[in-house]
Design a protein around this motif. Structure first.
Motif, PDB file in Angstrom:
ATOM      1  N   LYS A 117     -12.910  -3.011   1.397  1.00  0.00           N
ATOM      2  CA  LYS A 117     -12.238  -3.902   1.879  1.00  0.00           C
ATOM      3  C   LYS A 117     -10.684  -4.361   1.309  1.00  0.00           C
ATOM      4  CE  LYS A 117     -16.293  -5.858   3.910  1.00  0.00           C
ATOM      5  NZ  LYS A 117     -17.148  -6.905   3.938  1.00  0.00           N
ATOM      6  N   VAL A 118     -10.400  -3.432   0.281  1.00  0.00           N
ATOM      7  CA  VAL A 118      -8.942  -3.745  -0.351  1.00  0.00           C
ATOM      8  C   VAL A 118      -8.262  -2.436  -0.249  1.00  0.00           C
ATOM      9  CG1 VAL A 118      -9.661  -5.541  -1.653  1.00  0.00           C
ATOM     10  CG2 VAL A 118     -10.067  -3.279  -2.395  1.00  0.00           C
ATOM     11  N   LEU A 119      -7.040  -2.129  -0.276  1.00  0.00           N
ATOM     12  CA  LEU A 119      -6.280  -0.953  -0.453  1.00  0.00           C
ATOM     13  C   LEU A 119      -5.986  -0.524  -1.937  1.00  0.00           C
ATOM     14  CD1 LEU A 119      -3.859  -0.948   2.303  1.00  0.00           C
ATOM     15  CD2 LEU A 119      -6.019   0.145   2.225  1.00  0.00           C
ATOM     16  N   SER A 120      -6.586   0.578  -2.694  1.00  0.00           N
ATOM     17  CA  SER A 120      -5.978   1.046  -3.664  1.00  0.00           C
ATOM     18  C   SER A 120      -4.417   1.838  -3.512  1.00  0.00           C
ATOM     19  CB  SER A 120      -6.874   1.882  -4.307  1.00  0.00           C
ATOM     20  OG  SER A 120      -6.769   3.219  -3.477  1.00  0.00           O
ATOM     21  N   PHE A 121      -3.799   2.069  -4.652  1.00  0.00           N
ATOM     22  CA  PHE A 121      -2.585   2.771  -4.318  1.00  0.00           C
ATOM     23  C   PHE A 121      -2.677   3.814  -3.753  1.00  0.00           C
ATOM     24  CE2 PHE A 121       0.739   5.866  -5.489  1.00  0.00           C
ATOM     25  CZ  PHE A 121       1.663   5.093  -4.893  1.00  0.00           C
ATOM     26  N   ASP A 122      -3.601   4.830  -4.119  1.00  0.00           N
ATOM     27  CA  ASP A 122      -4.035   6.092  -3.329  1.00  0.00           C
ATOM     28  C   ASP A 122      -4.018   5.860  -1.864  1.00  0.00           C
ATOM     29  OD1 ASP A 122      -3.891   7.136  -5.776  1.00  0.00           O
ATOM     30  OD2 ASP A 122      -5.924   7.296  -6.190  1.00  0.00           O
ATOM     31  N   GLU A 123      -4.820   4.829  -1.458  1.00  0.00           N
ATOM     32  CA  GLU A 123      -5.058   4.618  -0.222  1.00  0.00           C
ATOM     33  C   GLU A 123      -3.664   4.106   0.466  1.00  0.00           C
ATOM     34  OE1 GLU A 123      -9.487   3.032   0.169  1.00  0.00           O
ATOM     35  OE2 GLU A 123      -8.239   1.842  -0.805  1.00  0.00           O
ATOM     36  N   PHE A 124      -2.979   3.451  -0.116  1.00  0.00           N
ATOM     37  CA  PHE A 124      -1.834   2.952   0.341  1.00  0.00           C
ATOM     38  C   PHE A 124      -0.889   4.055   0.516  1.00  0.00           C
ATOM     39  CE2 PHE A 124       2.701   0.801  -0.440  1.00  0.00           C
ATOM     40  CZ  PHE A 124       2.675   0.067   0.651  1.00  0.00           C
ATOM     41  N   TRP A 125      -0.932   4.971  -0.361  1.00  0.00           N
ATOM     42  CA  TRP A 125       0.000   6.300  -0.291  1.00  0.00           C
ATOM     43  C   TRP A 125      -0.336   7.191   0.727  1.00  0.00           C
ATOM     44  CZ3 TRP A 125       4.363   7.899  -0.880  1.00  0.00           C
ATOM     45  CH2 TRP A 125       4.759   9.281  -1.101  1.00  0.00           C
ATOM     46  N   ALA A 126      -1.635   7.286   0.827  1.00  0.00           N
ATOM     47  CA  ALA A 126      -1.999   8.410   1.892  1.00  0.00           C
ATOM     48  C   ALA A 126      -1.762   7.886   3.307  1.00  0.00           C
ATOM     49  CB  ALA A 126      -3.803   8.374   1.886  1.00  0.00           C
ATOM     50  N   TYR A 127      -1.547   6.669   3.536  1.00  0.00           N
ATOM     51  CA  TYR A 127      -1.252   6.060   4.737  1.00  0.00           C
ATOM     52  C   TYR A 127       0.264   6.386   4.926  1.00  0.00           C
ATOM     53  CZ  TYR A 127       0.412   2.805   8.213  1.00  0.00           C
ATOM     54  OH  TYR A 127       1.325   2.289   9.280  1.00  0.00           O
ATOM     55  N   LEU A 128       1.069   6.054   4.043  1.00  0.00           N
ATOM     56  CA  LEU A 128       2.532   6.196   3.907  1.00  0.00           C
ATOM     57  C   LEU A 128       3.046   7.510   4.098  1.00  0.00           C
ATOM     58  CD1 LEU A 128       3.849   3.514   1.573  1.00  0.00           C
ATOM     59  CD2 LEU A 128       3.671   3.118   3.878  1.00  0.00           C
ATOM     60  N   SER A 129       2.433   8.328   3.549  1.00  0.00           N
ATOM     61  CA  SER A 129       2.734   9.828   3.432  1.00  0.00           C
ATOM     62  C   SER A 129       2.303  10.550   4.508  1.00  0.00           C
ATOM     63  CB  SER A 129       1.963  10.491   1.969  1.00  0.00           C
ATOM     64  OG  SER A 129       0.826  10.324   1.852  1.00  0.00           O
ATOM     65  N   LYS A 130       1.449  10.168   5.604  1.00  0.00           N
ATOM     66  CA  LYS A 130       1.043  10.717   6.891  1.00  0.00           C
ATOM     67  C   LYS A 130       2.334  11.028   7.577  1.00  0.00           C
ATOM     68  CE  LYS A 130      -3.600   9.424   7.224  1.00  0.00           C
ATOM     69  NZ  LYS A 130      -4.289   8.594   8.019  1.00  0.00           N
ATOM     70  N   ILE A 174       7.197   8.592  -3.372  1.00  0.00           N
ATOM     71  CA  ILE A 174       6.016   8.029  -4.221  1.00  0.00           C
ATOM     72  C   ILE A 174       6.354   6.684  -5.087  1.00  0.00           C
ATOM     73  CG2 ILE A 174       5.842   9.583  -6.109  1.00  0.00           C
ATOM     74  CD1 ILE A 174       2.600   9.343  -5.709  1.00  0.00           C
ATOM     75  N   GLU A 175       7.657   7.034  -5.707  1.00  0.00           N
ATOM     76  CA  GLU A 175       8.013   5.877  -6.481  1.00  0.00           C
ATOM     77  C   GLU A 175       8.409   4.651  -5.820  1.00  0.00           C
ATOM     78  OE1 GLU A 175       7.729   5.273  -9.805  1.00  0.00           O
ATOM     79  OE2 GLU A 175       6.819   7.527  -9.415  1.00  0.00           O
ATOM     80  N   GLU A 176       8.994   4.758  -4.320  1.00  0.00           N
ATOM     81  CA  GLU A 176       9.282   3.638  -3.504  1.00  0.00           C
ATOM     82  C   GLU A 176       8.075   3.124  -3.032  1.00  0.00           C
ATOM     83  OE1 GLU A 176      11.722   4.385  -0.092  1.00  0.00           O
ATOM     84  OE2 GLU A 176      12.884   5.955  -1.290  1.00  0.00           O
ATOM     85  N   LYS A 205      -8.786  -2.690   7.077  1.00  0.00           N
ATOM     86  CA  LYS A 205     -10.020  -1.732   7.332  1.00  0.00           C
ATOM     87  C   LYS A 205      -9.657  -0.267   8.025  1.00  0.00           C
ATOM     88  CE  LYS A 205     -14.186  -2.025   9.897  1.00  0.00           C
ATOM     89  NZ  LYS A 205     -15.450  -2.873  10.751  1.00  0.00           N
ATOM     90  N   THR A 206      -8.647  -0.337   8.584  1.00  0.00           N
ATOM     91  CA  THR A 206      -8.332   1.076   9.242  1.00  0.00           C
ATOM     92  C   THR A 206      -7.662   2.130   8.292  1.00  0.00           C
ATOM     93  OG1 THR A 206      -5.890   0.494   9.802  1.00  0.00           O
ATOM     94  CG2 THR A 206      -7.582   0.047  11.410  1.00  0.00           C
ATOM     95  N   ARG A 207      -6.996   1.528   6.969  1.00  0.00           N
ATOM     96  CA  ARG A 207      -6.558   2.205   5.935  1.00  0.00           C
ATOM     97  C   ARG A 207      -7.490   2.087   4.605  1.00  0.00           C
ATOM     98  NH1 ARG A 207      -3.390   0.209   9.731  1.00  0.00           N
ATOM     99  NH2 ARG A 207      -1.291   1.165  10.242  1.00  0.00           N
TER     100      ARG A 207
END
Length: 70
Positions: free
Chosen positions: A57-70, A4-6, A49-51
């Motif tokens: 139409k923007v990515l929050s950190f939570d959405e970004f993290w959800a994508y990376l942590s899959k 999560i820090e990275e 849009k896919t994430r």
């Protein structure tokens, strides 16, 4: 999977205006800086849009993290 820090560091690097969201324009710029990823803004919008879990139409950190942590 990143820790999560990275992920937070990467998110902040991409979020160049510091508003807490990654826009298609910021994402496009980040891809171009990372290498030979010369995408159009419409392609960047489609990727966002896919994430984008809440459809704003923007990515929050939570959405970004959800994508990376899959």
């Amino acid at each position: 999977m990143a820790d999560i820090e990275e992920a937070r560091t990467q998110f902040q690097r991409i979020d160049t205006d510091g508003d807490g969201f990654i826009t298609a324009a910021e994402f496009k710029t980040a891809l171009a800086q990372e290498g030979d990823w010369n995408v159009t803004e419409s392609v960047a919008e489609a990727i966002i849009k896919t994430r984008d879990l809440n459809g704003d139409k923007v990515l929050s950190f939570d959405e970004f993290w959800a994508y990376l942590s899959k």
